[in-house]
Design an enzyme around this catalytic site. Structure first.
Site, PDB file in Angstrom:
ATOM      1  N   HIS A 141       0.988  -1.016  -0.091  1.00 59.70           N
ATOM      2  CA  HIS A 141       0.204   0.203  -0.647  1.00 59.70           C
ATOM      3  C   HIS A 141       0.736   1.160  -0.096  1.00 59.70           C
ATOM      4  O   HIS A 141       0.346   2.142  -1.198  1.00 59.70           O
ATOM      5  CB  HIS A 141      -0.987   0.131   0.950  1.00 59.70           C
ATOM      6  N   LYS A 157      -1.463  -6.540  -7.956  1.00 59.23           N
ATOM      7  CA  LYS A 157      -1.226  -8.322  -6.831  1.00 59.23           C
ATOM      8  C   LYS A 157      -2.399  -8.418  -7.208  1.00 59.23           C
ATOM      9  O   LYS A 157      -3.121  -9.818  -7.643  1.00 59.23           O
ATOM     10  CB  LYS A 157      -1.201  -7.680  -5.125  1.00 59.23           C
ATOM     11  N   GLN A 213      -9.043  -7.435 -10.105  1.00 60.63           N
ATOM     12  CA  GLN A 213      -9.159  -6.578  -9.714  1.00 60.63           C
ATOM     13  C   GLN A 213      -9.901  -4.937 -10.564  1.00 60.63           C
ATOM     14  O   GLN A 213     -10.494  -3.730 -11.133  1.00 60.63           O
ATOM     15  CB  GLN A 213      -9.951  -5.827  -8.621  1.00 60.63           C
TER      16      GLN A 213
HETATM   17  P1  AMP Z   1      -6.252  -3.906  -0.094  1.00 62.21           P
HETATM   18  O1  AMP Z   1      -6.746  -3.341   1.187  1.00 62.21           O
HETATM   19  O2  AMP Z   1      -6.161  -5.397  -0.198  1.00 62.21           O
HETATM   20  O3  AMP Z   1      -7.509  -3.828  -0.919  1.00 62.21           O
HETATM   21  O4  AMP Z   1      -5.248  -3.258  -1.558  1.00 62.21           O
HETATM   22  C1  AMP Z   1      -5.140  -1.666  -1.562  1.00 62.21           C
HETATM   23  C2  AMP Z   1      -4.498  -1.666  -2.674  1.00 62.21           C
HETATM   24  O5  AMP Z   1      -3.564  -1.895  -2.577  1.00 62.21           O
HETATM   25  C3  AMP Z   1      -5.359  -2.556  -4.092  1.00 62.21           C
HETATM   26  O6  AMP Z   1      -4.584  -1.953  -5.242  1.00 62.21           O
HETATM   27  C4  AMP Z   1      -4.200  -4.005  -3.988  1.00 62.21           C
HETATM   28  O7  AMP Z   1      -4.023  -3.953  -5.191  1.00 62.21           O
HETATM   29  C5  AMP Z   1      -2.972  -3.111  -4.005  1.00 62.21           C
HETATM   30  N1  AMP Z   1      -1.674  -3.460  -3.450  1.00 62.21           N
HETATM   31  C6  AMP Z   1      -2.255  -5.080  -2.317  1.00 62.21           C
HETATM   32  N2  AMP Z   1      -1.051  -5.545  -2.554  1.00 62.21           N
HETATM   33  C7  AMP Z   1      -0.354  -5.056  -3.093  1.00 62.21           C
HETATM   34  C8  AMP Z   1       1.715  -5.183  -3.297  1.00 62.21           C
HETATM   35  N3  AMP Z   1       1.758  -6.404  -2.295  1.00 62.21           N
HETATM   36  N4  AMP Z   1       1.830  -4.742  -3.603  1.00 62.21           N
HETATM   37  C9  AMP Z   1       1.159  -3.682  -4.820  1.00 62.21           C
HETATM   38  N5  AMP Z   1      -0.038  -3.320  -4.821  1.00 62.21           N
HETATM   39  C10 AMP Z   1      -0.834  -4.429  -3.813  1.00 62.21           C
END
Ligand code: AMP
Length: 283
Positions: free
Chosen positions: A37, A152, A156
């Site tokens: 994030h 990742k 989505q």
């Molecule tokens: P989430 O909190 O899991 O909904 O993720 C929020 C954002 O962070 C989404 O756009 C995810 O794709 C991105 N994200 C989560 N994990 C990673 C990662 N390891 N590398 C890059 N972006 C990520």
């Protein structure tokens, strides 16, 4: 850093930001922030946008109530991280702000078609419909100029691109690279539920993805997939899917599919009680 819990407070503030001619960069999250994030947020700030991070665990995108309940939440720690990063605005709404009186405020009748039912959609029925609802609502509230999301969650990302096109929104979406631990394990909020031993086991996912990518020129996707799934299972990881897909449409690629200019391998595996997803670009 400003913290808003209401839609009205955030909107009033952002109107003023826009009236000063500043651009708004938006990073939607479900909290339990990690360096994946942080990379998105840093990027938005470095590009000079007034950066808004939302933290909202969207119940509508959880098909499994147990998963929703176990989802890690630590807003105090998240706010500390965001403040240190130099993030300008945090939006931390409750359910009643996002879905007032339980109502679904989205207006789109976006038909996700196969994109909604393949891969993640097949194993998490209703997940993408719920994700689209919250994204439509958040984009309507924040009205960002730029939207940063992680590769990742490839499916989505492709679905949100489709939503933006469908609603004809004036926002630029950019998918950013996956941030990994040194072991190769893709960072995920769910990783806090893994022990060190489980993390070592889960690092096998990236190793197998990397090996499979290296075999693409020589072997059929079916053969590579069979071997990869066997390796993962032998390492104690239970595979839900492991597929070569077209990076634009997520159509499954088999030996007969012919060539496309974008190929990814996408996978979902269970490391004991924790479900993990990952992918790698092949072409
Ligand atoms: P989430 O909190 O899991 O909904 O993720 C929020 C954002 O962070 C989404 O756009 C995810 O794709 C991105 N994200 C989560 N994990 C990673 C990662 N390891 N590398 C890059 N972006 C990520």
């Amino acid at each position: 850093m400003f913290l808003f819990k209401t839609v009205q407070g955030l909107r009033t503030y952002l109107d003023e930001v826009r009236s000063r001619g500043e651009t708004i960069g938006f990073v939607p999250t479900m909290g339990a922030l990690h360096p994946g994030h942080e990379a998105l947020i840093r990027h938005s700030i470095a590009e000079g946008h007034h950066t808004v991070v939302s933290i909202y665990v969207n119940p509508k995108q959880f098909n499994d109530p147990g998963d929703l309940e176990k989802y890690p939440r630590d807003p105090g720690r998240d706010l500390h991280i965001l403040n240190n990063l130099g993030c300008q605005v945090v939006f931390l709404p409750g359910d009643e702000e996002v879905y007032p009186a339980g109502e679904d405020r989205s207006v789109s009748y976006l038909d996700l078609g196969k994109l909604g039912t393949t891969l993640e959609g097949a194993f998490r029925p209703g997940h993408f419909e719920g994700m689209v609802k919250v994204m439509e609502r958040l984009l309507d509230i924040v009205e960002p100029d730029y939207l940063w999301m992680g590769q990742k969650d490839l499916q989505q990302l492709i679905i949100v691109e489709k939503l933006i096109r469908y609603l004809a929104l004036d926002v630029k979406l950019e998918g950013r690279p996956i941030v990994r631990e040194e072991s190769g394990l893709a960072l995920s909020s769910r990783n806090v539920r893994l022990t060190e031993a489980q993390k070592r086991k889960a690092a096998g996912i990236f190793q197998v993805l990397t090996e499979a990518r290296g075999q693409y020129e020589r072997e059929s996707p079916e053969n590579i997939k069979e071997k990869a799934m066997e390796t993962l299972e032998n390492r104690g990881l239970r595979v839900e899917y492991f597929e070569f897909v077209d990076g634009h449409t997520l159509e499954l690629l088999t030996g007969q599919n012919g060539k496309t200019d974008s190929v990814f391998i996408v996978t979902a595996v269970w490391c004991d009680e924790v479900r993990l997803i990952d992918n790698i670009r092949v072409l």
